[in-house]
Write a protein that holds these residues in place. Structure first.
Motif, PDB file in Angstrom:
ATOM      1  N   ASN A 102      13.260 -13.283   5.596  1.00  0.00           N
ATOM      2  CA  ASN A 102      14.620 -13.448   6.099  1.00  0.00           C
ATOM      3  C   ASN A 102      15.383 -12.139   6.027  1.00  0.00           C
ATOM      4  O   ASN A 102      16.470 -12.012   6.565  1.00  0.00           O
ATOM      5  N   ALA A 103      14.813 -11.205   5.317  1.00  0.00           N
ATOM      6  CA  ALA A 103      15.418  -9.891   5.137  1.00  0.00           C
ATOM      7  C   ALA A 103      14.295  -8.865   5.066  1.00  0.00           C
ATOM      8  O   ALA A 103      13.121  -9.212   4.976  1.00  0.00           O
ATOM      9  N   LEU A 104      14.667  -7.602   5.099  1.00  0.00           N
ATOM     10  CA  LEU A 104      13.688  -6.536   4.892  1.00  0.00           C
ATOM     11  C   LEU A 104      13.372  -6.510   3.403  1.00  0.00           C
ATOM     12  O   LEU A 104      14.228  -6.205   2.584  1.00  0.00           O
ATOM     13  N   ASN A 105      12.150  -6.865   3.039  1.00  0.00           N
ATOM     14  CA  ASN A 105      11.779  -6.987   1.636  1.00  0.00           C
ATOM     15  C   ASN A 105      11.105  -5.754   1.069  1.00  0.00           C
ATOM     16  O   ASN A 105      11.268  -5.443  -0.113  1.00  0.00           O
ATOM     17  N   GLN A 106      10.325  -5.067   1.893  1.00  0.00           N
ATOM     18  CA  GLN A 106       9.515  -3.978   1.355  1.00  0.00           C
ATOM     19  C   GLN A 106       9.175  -2.995   2.464  1.00  0.00           C
ATOM     20  O   GLN A 106       8.973  -3.380   3.613  1.00  0.00           O
ATOM     21  N   ILE A 107       9.087  -1.725   2.074  1.00  0.00           N
ATOM     22  CA  ILE A 107       8.635  -0.679   2.986  1.00  0.00           C
ATOM     23  C   ILE A 107       7.467   0.031   2.305  1.00  0.00           C
ATOM     24  O   ILE A 107       7.619   0.569   1.207  1.00  0.00           O
ATOM     25  N   ASN A 108       6.317   0.012   2.951  1.00  0.00           N
ATOM     26  CA  ASN A 108       5.164   0.789   2.494  1.00  0.00           C
ATOM     27  C   ASN A 108       5.051   1.987   3.413  1.00  0.00           C
ATOM     28  O   ASN A 108       5.169   1.854   4.632  1.00  0.00           O
ATOM     29  N   TRP A 109       4.797   3.159   2.839  1.00  0.00           N
ATOM     30  CA  TRP A 109       4.608   4.325   3.683  1.00  0.00           C
ATOM     31  C   TRP A 109       3.496   5.192   3.124  1.00  0.00           C
ATOM     32  O   TRP A 109       3.236   5.208   1.931  1.00  0.00           O
ATOM     33  N   SER A 110       2.836   5.870   4.039  1.00  0.00           N
ATOM     34  CA  SER A 110       1.768   6.783   3.644  1.00  0.00           C
ATOM     35  C   SER A 110       1.836   8.020   4.531  1.00  0.00           C
ATOM     36  O   SER A 110       2.232   7.948   5.685  1.00  0.00           O
ATOM     37  N   ILE A 111       1.459   9.138   3.947  1.00  0.00           N
ATOM     38  CA  ILE A 111       1.426  10.410   4.671  1.00  0.00           C
ATOM     39  C   ILE A 111      -0.018  10.888   4.676  1.00  0.00           C
ATOM     40  O   ILE A 111      -0.689  10.880   3.649  1.00  0.00           O
ATOM     41  N   ALA A 112      -0.459  11.319   5.848  1.00  0.00           N
ATOM     42  CA  ALA A 112      -1.815  11.863   5.985  1.00  0.00           C
ATOM     43  C   ALA A 112      -1.730  13.240   6.634  1.00  0.00           C
ATOM     44  O   ALA A 112      -0.854  13.501   7.459  1.00  0.00           O
ATOM     45  N   SER A 113      -2.633  14.104   6.233  1.00  0.00           N
ATOM     46  CA  SER A 113      -2.764  15.394   6.891  1.00  0.00           C
ATOM     47  C   SER A 113      -3.517  15.158   8.196  1.00  0.00           C
ATOM     48  O   SER A 113      -4.599  14.571   8.191  1.00  0.00           O
ATOM     49  N   VAL A 114      -2.964  15.595   9.295  1.00  0.00           N
ATOM     50  CA  VAL A 114      -3.593  15.359  10.591  1.00  0.00           C
ATOM     51  C   VAL A 114      -4.875  16.174  10.717  1.00  0.00           C
ATOM     52  O   VAL A 114      -5.876  15.689  11.242  1.00  0.00           O
ATOM     53  N   ASN A 115      -4.881  17.393  10.188  1.00  0.00           N
ATOM     54  CA  ASN A 115      -6.072  18.241  10.304  1.00  0.00           C
ATOM     55  C   ASN A 115      -7.273  17.669   9.559  1.00  0.00           C
ATOM     56  O   ASN A 115      -8.384  17.676  10.065  1.00  0.00           O
ATOM     57  N   SER A 116      -7.058  17.179   8.349  1.00  0.00           N
ATOM     58  CA  SER A 116      -8.167  16.650   7.559  1.00  0.00           C
ATOM     59  C   SER A 116      -8.367  15.153   7.763  1.00  0.00           C
ATOM     60  O   SER A 116      -9.450  14.627   7.520  1.00  0.00           O
ATOM     61  N   GLY A 117      -7.318  14.447   8.173  1.00  0.00           N
ATOM     62  CA  GLY A 117      -7.396  13.003   8.354  1.00  0.00           C
ATOM     63  C   GLY A 117      -7.286  12.222   7.057  1.00  0.00           C
ATOM     64  O   GLY A 117      -7.384  11.005   7.054  1.00  0.00           O
ATOM     65  N   LYS A 118      -7.042  12.893   5.956  1.00  0.00           N
ATOM     66  CA  LYS A 118      -6.980  12.232   4.648  1.00  0.00           C
ATOM     67  C   LYS A 118      -5.543  11.903   4.266  1.00  0.00           C
ATOM     68  O   LYS A 118      -4.634  12.699   4.490  1.00  0.00           O
ATOM     69  N   LYS A 119      -5.369  10.717   3.672  1.00  0.00           N
ATOM     70  CA  LYS A 119      -4.048  10.339   3.161  1.00  0.00           C
ATOM     71  C   LYS A 119      -3.762  11.158   1.919  1.00  0.00           C
ATOM     72  O   LYS A 119      -4.609  11.302   1.041  1.00  0.00           O
TER      73      LYS A 119
END
Length: 157
Positions: A102-119
């Motif tokens: 009914n509301a925004l409960n959670q935000i998950n975020w991740s950052i990955a290096s585009v060159n290596s493809g690894k988070k």
């Protein structure tokens, strides 16, 4: 103005242009919401705040379209958006998952290096923001931008 001065000025301008650069970030928002199969206005508010906030902190920002997911196509969405980031010569790709009930409960975020493809970083922001509360959505978006930029600065991005 003499020829020598014009050549020197041109040389200085070209040299200065070599020192002007910024990291490029691409992101995608995935919305998980049982109430609707369409992207909500609230997700678009968060997308807009992210674009503005990351740009204001000195990054070149692009984004893949915000999408609605049912958890079945998560890998394909990630791969497609990461491919778009790679083709667009981005340095980092950020995937943001918004979980609504009914509301925004959670935000998950991740950052990955585009060159290596690894988070390189994954994090969660918890807290309930009603979907009608645009001020609250902007506040949580600002918190998200702050977390992302603090990490990228510490990561030397």
């Amino acid at each position: 103005m003499g020829k020598t001065k014009k050549l020197m000025l041109t040389g200085v301008l070209l040299l200065c242009a070599q020192f002007c650069f910024a990291k490029q970030i691409s992101f995608q928002i995935i919305q998980y919401d049982d109430r609707t199969q369409d992207v909500t206005e609230q997700s678009l508010v968060i997308e807009d705040e992210l674009l503005n906030g990351l740009f204001e902190t000195g990054y070149i920002v692009t984004n893949s379209p915000t999408v609605v997911s049912d958890s079945g196509d998560e890998t394909s969405l990630y791969n497609k958006a990461m491919g778009d980031a790679y083709e667009g010569f981005s340095d980092y790709f950020i995937q943001i998952k918004l979980y609504y009930s009914n509301a925004l409960n959670q935000i998950n975020w991740s950052i990955a290096s585009v060159n290596s493809g690894k988070k390189i970083k994954e994090s969660v922001i918890k807290g309930s923001v009603t979907t009608a509360d645009e001020k609250g959505l902007k506040k949580i978006s600002s918190e998200l931008v702050t977390e992302i930029t603090n990490f990228l600065k510490s990561y030397k991005a």
